[in-house]
Design a protein around this motif. Sequence first.
Motif, mmCIF file in Angstrom:
data_model
loop_
_atom_site.group_PDB
_atom_site.id
_atom_site.type_symbol
_atom_site.label_atom_id
_atom_site.label_comp_id
_atom_site.label_asym_id
_atom_site.label_seq_id
_atom_site.Cartn_x
_atom_site.Cartn_y
_atom_site.Cartn_z
ATOM 1 N N THR A 423 4.261 5.557 -6.944
ATOM 2 C CA THR A 423 3.025 4.826 -7.223
ATOM 3 C C THR A 423 2.082 4.789 -6.031
ATOM 4 O O THR A 423 0.965 4.281 -6.153
ATOM 5 C CB THR A 423 3.352 3.391 -7.671
ATOM 6 N N GLU A 424 2.507 5.293 -4.879
ATOM 7 C CA GLU A 424 1.600 5.391 -3.728
ATOM 8 C C GLU A 424 1.160 6.829 -3.479
ATOM 9 O O GLU A 424 0.463 7.099 -2.503
ATOM 10 C CB GLU A 424 2.275 4.817 -2.477
ATOM 11 N N GLU A 425 1.554 7.736 -4.341
ATOM 12 C CA GLU A 425 1.125 9.130 -4.225
ATOM 13 C C GLU A 425 -0.169 9.316 -5.014
ATOM 14 O O GLU A 425 -0.239 8.975 -6.187
ATOM 15 C CB GLU A 425 2.193 10.074 -4.795
ATOM 16 N N LEU A 426 -1.182 9.824 -4.341
ATOM 17 C CA LEU A 426 -2.479 10.022 -4.981
ATOM 18 C C LEU A 426 -2.710 11.504 -5.253
ATOM 19 O O LEU A 426 -2.382 12.354 -4.424
ATOM 20 C CB LEU A 426 -3.589 9.474 -4.081
ATOM 21 N N PHE A 482 -4.395 8.079 1.716
ATOM 22 C CA PHE A 482 -4.767 6.677 1.930
ATOM 23 C C PHE A 482 -3.561 5.787 2.215
ATOM 24 O O PHE A 482 -3.577 4.956 3.115
ATOM 25 C CB PHE A 482 -5.518 6.177 0.691
ATOM 26 N N PHE A 483 -2.476 5.970 1.446
ATOM 27 C CA PHE A 483 -1.332 5.068 1.569
ATOM 28 C C PHE A 483 -0.385 5.444 2.708
ATOM 29 O O PHE A 483 0.652 4.800 2.871
ATOM 30 C CB PHE A 483 -0.580 4.970 0.241
ATOM 31 N N ASN A 484 -0.736 6.473 3.489
ATOM 32 C CA ASN A 484 0.014 6.698 4.728
ATOM 33 C C ASN A 484 -0.181 5.535 5.682
ATOM 34 O O ASN A 484 0.716 5.171 6.444
ATOM 35 C CB ASN A 484 -0.456 7.997 5.396
ATOM 36 N N ASN A 485 -1.378 4.967 5.631
ATOM 37 C CA ASN A 485 -1.688 3.814 6.478
ATOM 38 C C ASN A 485 -2.752 2.985 5.770
ATOM 39 O O ASN A 485 -3.913 2.961 6.175
ATOM 40 C CB ASN A 485 -2.186 4.279 7.853
ATOM 41 N N PRO A 486 -2.382 2.285 4.702
ATOM 42 C CA PRO A 486 -3.383 1.563 3.910
ATOM 43 C C PRO A 486 -4.011 0.429 4.707
ATOM 44 O O PRO A 486 -3.308 -0.345 5.367
ATOM 45 C CB PRO A 486 -2.579 1.025 2.719
ATOM 46 N N TRP A 533 -1.385 -4.573 2.470
ATOM 47 C CA TRP A 533 -0.892 -3.964 1.236
ATOM 48 C C TRP A 533 0.549 -4.376 0.971
ATOM 49 O O TRP A 533 0.918 -4.676 -0.171
ATOM 50 C CB TRP A 533 -1.040 -2.453 1.342
ATOM 51 N N ALA A 534 1.360 -4.409 2.007
ATOM 52 C CA ALA A 534 2.768 -4.780 1.844
ATOM 53 C C ALA A 534 2.895 -6.206 1.321
ATOM 54 O O ALA A 534 3.713 -6.498 0.443
ATOM 55 C CB ALA A 534 3.509 -4.624 3.169
ATOM 56 N N LYS A 535 2.071 -7.111 1.848
ATOM 57 C CA LYS A 535 2.121 -8.508 1.414
ATOM 58 C C LYS A 535 1.735 -8.626 -0.063
ATOM 59 O O LYS A 535 2.283 -9.454 -0.798
ATOM 60 C CB LYS A 535 1.149 -9.326 2.266
ATOM 61 N N PHE A 536 0.832 -7.795 -0.488
ATOM 62 C CA PHE A 536 0.333 -7.860 -1.861
ATOM 63 C C PHE A 536 1.329 -7.282 -2.862
ATOM 64 O O PHE A 536 1.524 -7.843 -3.943
ATOM 65 C CB PHE A 536 -0.998 -7.099 -1.943
ATOM 66 N N CYS A 537 1.963 -6.188 -2.499
ATOM 67 C CA CYS A 537 2.670 -5.426 -3.523
ATOM 68 C C CYS A 537 4.100 -5.008 -3.172
ATOM 69 O O CYS A 537 4.834 -4.584 -4.054
ATOM 70 C CB CYS A 537 1.853 -4.183 -3.866
#
Length: 738
Positions: A423-426, A482-486, A533-537
């Motif tokens: 789900t973090e792969e774009l 993007f999600f390498n370092n959101p 991002w980690a705190k959110f999801c």
Amino acid sequence: MSQWSQVQQLEIKFLEQVDQFYDDNFPMEIRHLLAQWIESQDWEAAANNEAMAMILLQNLIIQVDEQLDRVSQEKNLLLIHNLKRVRKLLQGKYHGNPMHIAVIISNCLREERRILAAASMPVQGPLEKSLQSSVVSERQRNVEHKVSAIKNSAQMTDQDVKYLEDLQEEFDFRYKTIQSLEQNDKNSALIKQEMLALQAMLNTLDYKRKEVLGKIGRVIHEIDVLMSNMLTEELLDWKRRQQIACIGGPLHGGLDQLQNCFTLLAESLFQVRRQLEKLDELLTRLTYDGDPIPVQRPQLLEKVNFLLYNLFRNSFVVERQPCMPTHPQRPMVLKTLIQFTVKLRLLIKLPELNYQIRVKATIDKNVSTVSNRRFVLCGTHVKAMNMDESANGSLSVEFRHLQPKEMKTSAGSKGNEGPHMVTEELHSISFETQVCLYGLTINLETSSLPVVMISNVSQLPNAWASIIWYNLSTNDPQNLSFFNNPPAATLSQLLEVLSWQFSSYVGRGLNSEQLNMLAEKLTVSYNDYQLSWAKFCKEHLPGKSFTFWVWLEAILDLIKKHILPLWIDGYIMGFVSKEKERILLKDKTPGTFLLRFSESNLGGITFTWVDQLENGDVTFHSVEPYNKGRLSALPFADILRDYKVIMADNVPENPLKYLYPDIPKDKAFGKHYSCQPNEVSKPSDGGGKVSSQVLNDSTEPHSPSDLLPMSPSVYAVLREHLSPTAIETALSSPYSTD
């Protein structure tokens, strides 16, 4: 009160927003005349079901016919005319694609709900405020004004070129006349005078050529400046508004206005190009020393062609981002082997291009993704753009039958599909085409916003969280790493987007008190805090086995499937802590209760009421949360109506009297009761038995003075098989709340 009645009571600034999304595709007259019928239909489901959409379209036409009969009797000529026009529109535009009208009406109803929710908020959120700033509106007006002025200038230059052509023809005629005379005649005084006149004409021609070239140069410069500054900003703003709309924000408009600007500029540039071609034609018939045409024309033509290339490249846009019809409110999340739709538009609407542009769709073309997973697109991936399929006649193409298929890796297995890795792969869906027009060949490319590929529906919530975070945090359309370092998001913007999830998905946004509670769950203090991002999801909530987002998504699902009417009416406070709950209830009349979502159970709703003991002390009682399994068996409104506790004298009584702050229970929920109360049926092992337990402040074993919740049906069966003494003995025994 119907939704449309609520809309009509809004302030003028909100009514102006409503006015923006009602047009000829779905006229406001029909929304007004058929308000209750329209709101009673499931347009969202029809948007994904062609057979259902066709039935609704036919029923809609029947409703229009009934209104037409009514107004014909009243002899309302204007309304008769408008209804006939609407009937013709519905039959003509949507008969071949009934799902399109379902999508339009569904979007209109959703946007009405969002505006109603925004109107109930004390202030606009920072994102919505930025999208509706006066600076943006002023720039839009300036762009339209300048484009119109440029078009007028190009047309005026046409007249100058025509005058220049007429002047040169006269000069050519008079010059050839003199050339045809005998040598003796050329020496006459009259001829010499004519030669002087010709020289004056040539001077005028030279002046007019320089003047026309100067005017053409100024038009080109104005177009260049407009394209480089305001028009580019307008297009970027539209793309940003589209991003925000995709994650539940205000429906983005303005594409038709942009199309008008792009088309007028293209027409002006082609007009200038024809003017330069005419000058070249005049040059072949007459040139002279110091002639400005051979010097300036090539540079101007090169600039015109350059601007046309850029204008066409910028005009190729994704009008509607990829979306599975089964999940219309979760765009950019695609499941393998499930069809999705995507629509593209060329903002330059020229009749010569109709059915002449073929668009090809590919996935992850020329892009190095952070994933080892690779996909191909199955289905029809090449289609021609046309002006016939769109309701507004735009030059567009809609792919409706594309399916992503995952390719096996070289090792013969599919890529890593961990809970967060997938789900973090774009990924990116690309589109390419070629425009051939008036001797120009222009290659066009564009891409969708990043999409997330899932292989199981269970991955959908986290995939949607990724889409939210990406489009909230960046306006970069192609940052696949993007999600390498959101980046972190500001809490104020995130809370606004969370409210949009409720307004777009379940019809009512969150107020400031509800948002404050969510802020407290995410952070210690509510200011412009940066949230990761980690705190959110990804990180579990303290003491829980689930993340904040999973908890919130479960609540959305619960509302959508089981308690939607109660939520839309605003009777579910929902997001309130236990501490705040008691502060609100402690001074209220005994029997006052409120409804809140469980903080410890996923997708659960509970209620708490206040009571007063004989000594005057206040006590609070809560029930174990009701989840979707139990609410599937019994509507929540019926549970509130029939809820009973057995008092010390063995008399069942409903302790719920007033919905906080002081609304009589039946007044709040009466219209949602689904059956008559006190219908006795023997409980089964399934959902017929209400088994919630009262959770009091004390941790001591329960006693008869504690309230045991019981449905009327359960109590009736107990009375059939047990004596009052036996029931009393059973209730006196300690039991567990597990």
